[in-house]
Motif scaffolding. Structure first.
Motif, PDB file in Angstrom:
ATOM      1  N   VAL A 162     -47.921  84.594  33.284  1.00 36.93           N
ATOM      2  CA  VAL A 162     -49.022  83.656  33.119  1.00 36.93           C
ATOM      3  C   VAL A 162     -50.190  84.351  32.434  1.00 36.93           C
ATOM      4  O   VAL A 162     -50.590  85.456  32.806  1.00 36.93           O
ATOM      5  N   HIS A 163     -50.713  83.685  31.422  1.00 35.72           N
ATOM      6  CA  HIS A 163     -51.924  84.132  30.748  1.00 35.72           C
ATOM      7  C   HIS A 163     -53.047  83.171  31.113  1.00 35.72           C
ATOM      8  O   HIS A 163     -52.854  81.958  31.126  1.00 35.72           O
ATOM      9  N   TRP A 164     -54.215  83.726  31.428  1.00 38.04           N
ATOM     10  CA  TRP A 164     -55.371  82.922  31.856  1.00 38.04           C
ATOM     11  C   TRP A 164     -56.249  82.749  30.619  1.00 38.04           C
ATOM     12  O   TRP A 164     -57.137  83.540  30.358  1.00 38.04           O
ATOM     13  N   HIS A 165     -55.980  81.702  29.867  1.00 37.37           N
ATOM     14  CA  HIS A 165     -56.568  81.516  28.541  1.00 37.37           C
ATOM     15  C   HIS A 165     -58.081  81.308  28.633  1.00 37.37           C
ATOM     16  O   HIS A 165     -58.551  80.342  29.221  1.00 37.37           O
ATOM     17  N   GLY A 166     -58.803  82.240  28.035  1.00 38.55           N
ATOM     18  CA  GLY A 166     -60.266  82.142  28.014  1.00 38.55           C
ATOM     19  C   GLY A 166     -60.929  82.975  29.090  1.00 38.55           C
ATOM     20  O   GLY A 166     -62.131  83.222  29.027  1.00 38.55           O
ATOM     21  N   TYR A 170     -61.198  76.454  31.383  1.00 41.40           N
ATOM     22  CA  TYR A 170     -60.215  77.390  30.848  1.00 41.40           C
ATOM     23  C   TYR A 170     -58.837  76.834  31.181  1.00 41.40           C
ATOM     24  O   TYR A 170     -58.723  75.740  31.725  1.00 41.40           O
ATOM     25  N   TRP A 171     -57.775  77.580  30.860  1.00 49.65           N
ATOM     26  CA  TRP A 171     -56.450  77.057  31.234  1.00 49.65           C
ATOM     27  C   TRP A 171     -55.442  78.183  31.358  1.00 49.65           C
ATOM     28  O   TRP A 171     -55.780  79.335  31.082  1.00 49.65           O
ATOM     29  N   TYR A 172     -54.271  77.862  31.820  1.00 48.38           N
ATOM     30  CA  TYR A 172     -53.241  78.890  31.968  1.00 48.38           C
ATOM     31  C   TYR A 172     -51.904  78.395  31.431  1.00 48.38           C
ATOM     32  O   TYR A 172     -51.628  77.197  31.433  1.00 48.38           O
ATOM     33  N   HIS A 173     -51.118  79.330  30.949  1.00 46.51           N
ATOM     34  CA  HIS A 173     -49.801  78.994  30.394  1.00 46.51           C
ATOM     35  C   HIS A 173     -48.987  80.272  30.263  1.00 46.51           C
ATOM     36  O   HIS A 173     -49.538  81.366  30.350  1.00 46.51           O
ATOM     37  N   PRO A 174     -47.674  80.167  30.036  1.00 38.38           N
ATOM     38  CA  PRO A 174     -46.832  81.366  29.911  1.00 38.38           C
ATOM     39  C   PRO A 174     -47.104  82.097  28.606  1.00 38.38           C
ATOM     40  O   PRO A 174     -47.622  81.515  27.655  1.00 38.38           O
ATOM     41  N   HIS A 175     -46.717  83.365  28.568  1.00 35.13           N
ATOM     42  CA  HIS A 175     -46.921  84.171  27.361  1.00 35.13           C
ATOM     43  C   HIS A 175     -45.788  85.159  27.076  1.00 35.13           C
ATOM     44  O   HIS A 175     -46.039  86.230  26.515  1.00 35.13           O
ATOM     45  N   PRO A 176     -44.541  84.855  27.444  1.00 29.14           N
ATOM     46  CA  PRO A 176     -43.457  85.775  27.093  1.00 29.14           C
ATOM     47  C   PRO A 176     -43.097  85.594  25.620  1.00 29.14           C
ATOM     48  O   PRO A 176     -42.906  84.458  25.177  1.00 29.14           O
ATOM     49  N   MET A 231     -57.058  80.357  15.672  1.00 30.64           N
ATOM     50  CA  MET A 231     -56.949  81.774  16.064  1.00 30.64           C
ATOM     51  C   MET A 231     -57.565  82.016  17.434  1.00 30.64           C
ATOM     52  O   MET A 231     -58.658  81.552  17.741  1.00 30.64           O
ATOM     53  N   HIS A 232     -56.852  82.761  18.241  1.00 30.85           N
ATOM     54  CA  HIS A 232     -57.241  82.972  19.637  1.00 30.85           C
ATOM     55  C   HIS A 232     -57.269  84.461  19.975  1.00 30.85           C
ATOM     56  O   HIS A 232     -56.409  85.221  19.559  1.00 30.85           O
ATOM     57  N   LEU A 233     -58.290  84.811  20.730  1.00 27.48           N
ATOM     58  CA  LEU A 233     -58.505  86.197  21.130  1.00 27.48           C
ATOM     59  C   LEU A 233     -58.391  86.286  22.648  1.00 27.48           C
ATOM     60  O   LEU A 233     -58.983  85.481  23.359  1.00 27.48           O
ATOM     61  N   HIS A 234     -57.622  87.227  23.132  1.00 26.46           N
ATOM     62  CA  HIS A 234     -57.585  87.503  24.571  1.00 26.46           C
ATOM     63  C   HIS A 234     -58.711  88.477  24.931  1.00 26.46           C
ATOM     64  O   HIS A 234     -59.198  89.210  24.077  1.00 26.46           O
ATOM     65  N   GLY A 235     -59.060  88.504  26.192  1.00 26.36           N
ATOM     66  CA  GLY A 235     -59.934  89.568  26.697  1.00 26.36           C
ATOM     67  C   GLY A 235     -61.414  89.413  26.425  1.00 26.36           C
ATOM     68  O   GLY A 235     -62.198  90.256  26.844  1.00 26.36           O
ATOM     69  N   ILE A 271     -54.336  89.262  19.907  1.00 28.04           N
ATOM     70  CA  ILE A 271     -54.910  88.123  19.185  1.00 28.04           C
ATOM     71  C   ILE A 271     -53.748  87.426  18.506  1.00 28.04           C
ATOM     72  O   ILE A 271     -52.767  88.065  18.114  1.00 28.04           O
ATOM     73  N   HIS A 272     -53.853  86.114  18.400  1.00 22.24           N
ATOM     74  CA  HIS A 272     -52.747  85.400  17.766  1.00 22.24           C
ATOM     75  C   HIS A 272     -53.163  84.013  17.331  1.00 22.24           C
ATOM     76  O   HIS A 272     -54.228  83.517  17.705  1.00 22.24           O
ATOM     77  N   CYS A 273     -52.292  83.410  16.560  1.00 21.58           N
ATOM     78  CA  CYS A 273     -52.469  82.013  16.201  1.00 21.58           C
ATOM     79  C   CYS A 273     -51.998  81.179  17.381  1.00 21.58           C
ATOM     80  O   CYS A 273     -50.939  81.440  17.939  1.00 21.58           O
ATOM     81  N   HIS A 274     -52.777  80.155  17.764  1.00 22.59           N
ATOM     82  CA  HIS A 274     -52.390  79.323  18.909  1.00 22.59           C
ATOM     83  C   HIS A 274     -51.578  78.102  18.500  1.00 22.59           C
ATOM     84  O   HIS A 274     -51.313  77.214  19.304  1.00 22.59           O
ATOM     85  N   ASN A 275     -51.180  78.041  17.220  1.00 23.97           N
ATOM     86  CA  ASN A 275     -50.058  77.175  16.896  1.00 23.97           C
ATOM     87  C   ASN A 275     -48.888  77.946  17.495  1.00 23.97           C
ATOM     88  O   ASN A 275     -48.545  79.039  17.031  1.00 23.97           O
TER      89      ASN A 275
END
Ligand code: C2O
Ligand code: CU
Ligand code: CU
Length: 465
Positions: free
Chosen positions: A72-76, A110-116, A393-397, A446-450
């Motif tokens: 689980v990634h805690w987006h934002g 904020y939100w959460y979703h998988p990240h494998p 584009m999305h940045l973690h952390g 960092i990644h594209c959130h498409n």
């Protein structure tokens, strides 16, 4: 009075973050008239809405009941690197992990979703996502609408033509993203939200894999943008339509008091320009039924938050990220939703991977692409000026501030005038952001959130040292 085919929109149950349990699992749900298999963090699509107060210690146990790894990634949320759901940190089938972190940021949605890696898009598409609300005292003082006058909406598009929620992207889907013609709100189809004649706070997540919405109402309804990804804007901004990319959130106050009881309106996506693959016609997101009933009177505040500006003096370290997608003939012919034309024949297509790059690279789990001093403030530039696709584009952390957008739409929009973690780049655009990194050390992405682009490799590692 009401349209009989529509059922009442249900909001996910709320759970305190101090002792929460999420159980990723396969689920079977009723969508419209059919029963559909998907995934959820409880017995239904999506998951509970986690509620946290700023300063609280989150303790969230994730027990993986799937037949494949997840995490689980805690987006934002700004959390220690080993709690962030980096693609490397997996939870094996039948295993559990308890995520622990302190909420050290402003109130926001904020939100959460998988990240494998290579499974994020599929798992999120099948239903693994949920909201994560942070409340803080400054926001509480503003007396914004709460309880039944605060509505949380997760917008997602799916393909339900075969009465299934299959995830089988073909080559074109990987290019444009996996778009669907059925809109789900909070994991439900054909629903209707009942409101009384007053002011509501609508808190919207674009939880779609790839679709951009141009959010508006179909009947004259005054609304004000009061926030975006990471919290409130400084003042409310009256608005007519807001372009919201995958992963982005929108906080708004809508005034339904001029609508008559018994009437209805729709939250819609309006057509927009800039790309040929979507948004070419208006489509409905949610029916809103106006009814007579008790309403708490609220005011639109004049002042919302005070945003501390991230300082980027002369000589601030700047890093550039060039976004690229390989041009593919035929993508321009991608049809718009509405005519059953979204299902592209997959017949015998071989899938080419790694077409979406950042600085010419695709994701490598072990490679560190950028090394950043913990606590530093930097300018990061996302450059889509040569690209012909949309990249959120999305940045973690970290939460960032948008400095400027050059080319294309050439401005910073109202919902972007706050802290952000995801920024939409239309073809031809270049966006500069100011980021203040946390004191945590370790590996983030960092990644594209498409999500099709992300799984195609449009992601880099950065390490805070
Ligand atoms: Cu919402 Cu790295 O993702
Ligand atoms: Cu994230
Ligand atoms: Cu992209």
């Amino acid at each position: 009075m009401t349209q009989p085919v529509r059922s009442r929109l249900v909001f996910p149950p709320q759970q305190s973050v101090t002792n929460a349990v999420l159980s990723p699992q396969e689920v079977e749900v009723r969508l419209g008239n059919t029963s559909i298999k998907g995934m959820g963090y409880h017995q239904g699509l999506l998951g509970p809405t986690l509620i946290a107060n700023a300063g609280e210690q989150a303790q969230i146990k994730v027990q993986n009941q799937l037949k494949e790894p997840t995490n689980v990634h805690w987006h934002g949320l700004v959390v220690p690197a080993d709690q962030d759901g980096h693609p490397e940190q997996l939870i094996a089938p039948s295993a559990s992990q308890t995520y622990l972190f302190q909420i050290k940021q402003a109130g926001g949605l904020y939100w959460y979703h998988p990240h494998p890696h290579n499974l994020t898009a599929k798992q999120a598409y099948l239903g693994l996502a949920g909201l994560f609300v942070v409340r803080d005292p400054l926001e509480a003082k503003l007396n914004l609408p709460v309880d039944s006058q605060e509505a949380f909406l997760v917008l997602q598009d799916k393909r339900l033509e075969n009465n299934a929620l299959d995830y089988k992207p073909n080559q074109q889907d990987i290019m444009s993203g996996y778009l669907g013609q059925d809109i789900l709100v909070n994991g439900q189809k054909n629903t209707q939200m009942q409101v009384f004649q007053g002011i509501y706070r609508l808190r919207i997540l674009n939880g779609s894999n790839a679709r951009v919405y141009n959010i508006a109402f179909d009947k004259e309804t005054p609304f004000w943008i009061i926030g975006g990804d990471g919290g409130l804007t400084e003042t409310p901004y009256p608005s007519k339509a807001v372009l919201l990319g995958p992963g982005e959130r929108l906080d708004l106050l809508a005034d339904f008091s001029s609508h008559e009881a018994g009437s209805s309106l729709k939250l819609i996506s309006q057509p927009f320009k800039g790309v040929k693959t979507q948004g070419q016609q208006a489509f409905s997101l949610l029916d809103i039924q106006i009814e007579k009933g008790p309403i708490k009177p609220y005011l639109i505040p004049n002042q919302l938050a005070t945003l501390e500006k991230i300082q980027t003096p002369q000589g601030t370290k700047t890093r550039s990220f060039e976004l690229q997608g390989m041009k593919m003939s035929g993508v321009d012919a991608m049809p718009e939703m509405g005519h059953g034309s979204m299902m592209m024949p997959t017949g015998g297509n071989t899938i080419m991977r790694g077409m979406h790059t950042i600085n010419g690279k695709t994701f490598d789990m072990k490679r560190i692409d950028e090394t950043v001093p913990a606590g530093a403030s930097e300018i990061w530039v996302f450059d889509n000026s040569k690209g012909d696709e949309i990249h959120p584009m999305h940045l973690h952390g970290a939460q960032f501030q948008i400095i400027q957008r050059e080319g294309g739409r050439n401005s910073v929009f109202s919902h972007e005038k706050t802290r952000k973690d995801t920024v939409l780049l239309m073809p031809g655009e270049k966006v500069s952001i100011a980021v203040k990194f946390p004191d945590y050390k370790g590996k983030y992405v960092i990644h594209c959130h498409n999500l099709e682009h992300e799984d195609d490799g449009m992601m880099l590692n950065f390490e805070l040292i």
